[in-house]
Structure formats: C-alpha cells, structure tokens
Write a protein that holds these residues in place. Structure first.
Motif, short mmCIF file in Angstrom:
data_model
loop_
_atom_site.label_atom_id
_atom_site.label_comp_id
_atom_site.label_asym_id
_atom_site.label_seq_id
_atom_site.Cartn_x
_atom_site.Cartn_y
_atom_site.Cartn_z
N LEU A 43 0.83 -1.20 0.00
CA LEU A 43 0.00 0.00 0.00
C LEU A 43 0.87 1.25 0.00
CD1 LEU A 43 -2.72 1.54 0.37
CD2 LEU A 43 -2.31 1.35 2.84
N MET A 44 1.86 1.28 0.87
CA MET A 44 2.72 2.47 0.97
C MET A 44 3.46 2.71 -0.35
SD MET A 44 4.18 1.97 4.83
CE MET A 44 3.07 2.07 6.25
N ALA A 45 3.87 1.63 -1.02
CA ALA A 45 4.54 1.78 -2.30
C ALA A 45 3.58 2.27 -3.38
CB ALA A 45 5.16 0.44 -2.72
N SER A 46 2.29 1.94 -3.25
CA SER A 46 1.31 2.31 -4.28
C SER A 46 1.03 3.80 -4.31
CB SER A 46 0.00 1.55 -4.04
OG SER A 46 -0.73 2.09 -2.94
N TRP A 47 1.45 4.54 -3.29
CA TRP A 47 1.20 5.98 -3.26
C TRP A 47 2.11 6.76 -4.21
CZ3 TRP A 47 1.50 5.72 2.77
CH2 TRP A 47 0.29 5.19 3.26
N PRO A 51 4.73 6.62 -8.03
CA PRO A 51 4.76 6.01 -9.36
C PRO A 51 5.21 4.55 -9.32
CG PRO A 51 5.66 8.22 -9.45
CD PRO A 51 5.42 7.92 -8.00
N ARG A 52 4.53 3.71 -10.10
CA ARG A 52 4.75 2.27 -10.05
C ARG A 52 6.20 1.84 -10.25
NH1 ARG A 52 0.50 -1.52 -13.05
NH2 ARG A 52 -0.74 -0.48 -11.42
N PRO A 53 6.97 2.48 -11.16
CA PRO A 53 8.37 2.04 -11.32
C PRO A 53 9.21 2.16 -10.06
CG PRO A 53 7.68 3.38 -13.19
CD PRO A 53 6.59 3.48 -12.17
N LEU A 54 8.76 3.00 -9.12
CA LEU A 54 9.51 3.19 -7.88
C LEU A 54 9.17 2.14 -6.82
CD1 LEU A 54 9.27 7.07 -7.48
CD2 LEU A 54 11.18 5.74 -8.39
N ALA A 55 8.18 1.29 -7.08
CA ALA A 55 7.68 0.37 -6.05
C ALA A 55 8.77 -0.50 -5.42
CB ALA A 55 6.55 -0.49 -6.61
N PRO A 56 9.62 -1.18 -6.20
CA PRO A 56 10.66 -2.01 -5.57
C PRO A 56 11.60 -1.20 -4.67
CG PRO A 56 10.44 -2.55 -7.89
CD PRO A 56 9.64 -1.31 -7.67
N ALA A 68 11.99 -1.59 -0.51
CA ALA A 68 13.30 -1.77 0.13
C ALA A 68 13.57 -0.66 1.15
CB ALA A 68 14.40 -1.80 -0.93
N ALA A 69 13.17 0.57 0.80
CA ALA A 69 13.38 1.69 1.71
C ALA A 69 12.54 1.54 2.98
CB ALA A 69 13.04 2.99 1.01
N THR A 70 11.32 1.03 2.83
CA THR A 70 10.45 0.84 4.00
C THR A 70 11.05 -0.18 4.95
OG1 THR A 70 8.48 1.38 2.70
CG2 THR A 70 8.15 0.18 4.76
N VAL A 71 11.51 -1.31 4.41
CA VAL A 71 12.11 -2.34 5.26
C VAL A 71 13.39 -1.81 5.92
CG1 VAL A 71 13.12 -4.66 5.28
CG2 VAL A 71 11.09 -4.20 3.91
N ALA A 72 14.12 -0.94 5.22
CA ALA A 72 15.35 -0.38 5.77
C ALA A 72 15.08 0.49 7.00
CB ALA A 72 16.09 0.43 4.71
N LEU A 73 13.85 1.00 7.13
CA LEU A 73 13.50 1.82 8.28
C LEU A 73 13.07 0.98 9.49
CD1 LEU A 73 11.54 4.71 6.55
CD2 LEU A 73 13.70 4.92 7.78
N LEU A 74 12.85 -0.31 9.28
CA LEU A 74 12.40 -1.18 10.37
C LEU A 74 13.58 -1.57 11.24
CD1 LEU A 74 10.02 -3.59 8.41
CD2 LEU A 74 9.46 -1.38 9.46
N ASP A 75 13.33 -1.75 12.53
CA ASP A 75 14.39 -2.25 13.40
C ASP A 75 14.52 -3.76 13.25
OD1 ASP A 75 12.61 -3.56 15.49
OD2 ASP A 75 11.93 -1.49 15.67
N ASP A 76 15.59 -4.31 13.76
CA ASP A 76 15.89 -5.72 13.56
C ASP A 76 14.81 -6.64 14.13
OD1 ASP A 76 18.21 -5.18 12.19
OD2 ASP A 76 19.52 -5.43 13.93
#
Length: 301
Positions: free
Chosen positions: A193-197, A199-204, A208-216
């Motif tokens: 959902l967050m990626a869908s906000w 442009p589609r080419p940026l989704a991957p 990856a950026a969202t997961v990079a913000l998560l803690d271990d």
C-alpha cells in the motif's frame, strides 16, 4: 513566530491539564509529517504480535481493503485530535472504534499494547528523525492524551507516565513478537500500500526503503531479508536530512491534520465520521459476537 517559539509556549503549559492542547500543537504544527510516519509504524509494529496479526488477516480488512482500512483508522483517530474528547465528532469517532473492536475477541493486553505504540513510537521516531527532539512536556502530554483515549475505549490497566508506556511496550514485544504466516501477509499488504502511493516504477525501491527503516526485531519477526547496510544508511540518512531541512524552514502558521494527508485516498468528496470503519457480520471473518438487528421489531415479553 520563530522556530522554537512554539516549544517555549508548550513548556509553559501543564501536561496534565493542557494535554490536548500540547498534543495538537505537537502533532499538527510541530511534527505533522513525523507523526503520520510514526503512527503508521506504530500500527505496523502490532502485526508482529501473532494474536493481532492473525486477527487482522482473518478480517481481511488490511489485505483486501488496505487503503480503506488505512484511511478509516487515520480519520477516526484524527477526529479526536481535531475536535477533542468531549465533542460530538470526537465521541462519534470513539463510539465507532468501540463498535468495531467490540465485534472481536481482542485481549485487553493486546489493546493496551496497541495504545502503547501510539505513545512511544512518535517520540522515538521524532528523537531520531525530527527537526528537534520531542520534549519531556510533549511526552508527558502524549501519555495523558492516550491514557484518556484508553479510558474511553474501555482498556484496562493503562500505564500512567510515558516511561511506563515505554516499559510496557518493550516488555510486550520481547514476550510476544514472533513469526506468523498470516501476520506476514498483512505486513506485505501494508508495505505494498505504501509503495502504491508513488509512481509504479519506484515500487521495488520504496519497498526496500520501508524495510530499511524497520528495526531488527521487526525484520526478524516477519522474516524479511536484512537490508543491506548501505541501503539502511542511505535511507535513514535521507530521513534525518529531511528533519534538518525542516529546521531551517519557517514554522507552520496553520495546523495540518491527518485528514489533509495525500495518503488518504478513499474519500475525495468528503466523509461522515459515523460512516467510517467497518460493520462486522457475526460469524464472518473472525467476528464472534452476535448483535441484535436494530431494524427488527422488539420481541414480546
């Protein structure tokens, strides 16, 4: 108004009595973007508790109707912030939240944990990425605000101070964070959902950026691959850089509420608070509670 003038005003207020004023100033003037991100992360964290993640998967609200669930949650919580606990709109929002939660068999401990994330995650996010650190006054007012919300939502044994909320959150996560396949499905849907906000080419890249913000602890609970150290450094550095840039801007002169966020997509023509959310059907998708049909005539005595 100068950049730190509002903070000086906040420090002159009483967090116990003026908690709503302080919370509004923090959430809608000082850190509206950061509060949005932090509360997204707060709700997302709760999926890593299997009892919460599995229930959300069974309801399918966060997998089949992800955008609507996101919108409704943000708007219902926002209504209380904007209008207050004693307003008609605020009471309607809390009533809708109670009606939805009351349809499911949700443990009080899980409800209390969710409340803890609302208190703790904004401070931790802002201390890391905000244009300034979250003050003790703001943390104390946030604790009172959510203590009040917890009382209206019927949550028992709610912590008192910010420190007690933080201790409760950390202990609950240490005891309950675990892998669950259904919870991973909800997590994937939320990241999509967050990626869908954008442009589609940026989704991957955005995933990856969202997961990079998560803690271990979150990455491990959902069994995601650990982000590359360079990716994590770049993403987190970029968000910190944004905070430094905001510090150089003039302070806001008007509040920004969650209903104004570009991520709210489902109500382009407006909405009524009493129509937000879901109306679960007993026996369907995890709803165990039987409700009387309000349109049915009363039974004879």
């Amino acid at each position: 108004m100068k950049r730190y003038e509002r903070l000086r005003h906040i420090r002159r207020l009483d967090p116990e009595k003026d908690f709503l004023t302080i919370y509004r100033l923090s959430a809608t003037y000082e850190f509206p973007w950061d509060f949005t991100r932090a509360l997204e992360l707060a709700l997302y964290r709760t999926y890593a508790v299997p009892s919460i993640g599995r229930l959300l998967a069974r309801t399918a609200e966060l997998t089949d109707r992800t955008q609507k669930r996101y919108d409704d949650t943000a708007l219902l919580l926002d209504a209380v912030v904007e209008h207050g606990f004693d307003s008609d709109v605020g009471r309607t929002a809390m009533r809708r939240i109670n009606q939805m939660h009351g349809s499911y068999d949700i443990a009080n401990d899980d409800m209390r944990y969710v409340l803890c994330t609302f208190v703790v995650m904004p401070k931790r996010w802002i201390d890391t990425y905000g244009w300034r650190r979250f003050s003790q006054h703001e943390a104390a007012a946030s604790a009172v605000y959510y203590r009040t919300l917890g009382r209206h939502l019927g949550i028992q044994d709610v912590p008192g101070s910010y420190e007690e909320f933080a201790a409760c959150l950390d202990a609950y996560e240490e005891a309950h964070f675990a892998w669950d396949e259904d919870a991973r499905t909800v997590s994937d849907a939320t990241i999509d959902l967050m990626a869908s906000w954008y442009p589609r080419p940026l989704a991957p890249l955005l995933r990856a950026a969202t997961v990079a913000l998560l803690d271990d602890t979150l990455v491990n609970a959902f069994r995601y691959d650990q982000p590359h150290p360079v990716t994590r450094t770049l993403v987190r550095g970029a968000v910190r850089l944004r905070g430094r840039a905001v510090r150089l801007l003039p302070p806001r002169t008007a509040p920004h509420y969650a209903r104004q966020n570009r991520e709210i997509k489902g109500y382009p023509y407006g909405y009524w608070v009493d129509e937000l959310g879901t109306r679960p059907v007993p026996g369907v998708r995890g709803c165990p509670v039987r409700h009387a049909d309000p349109s049915a005539p009363p039974r004879p005595e």
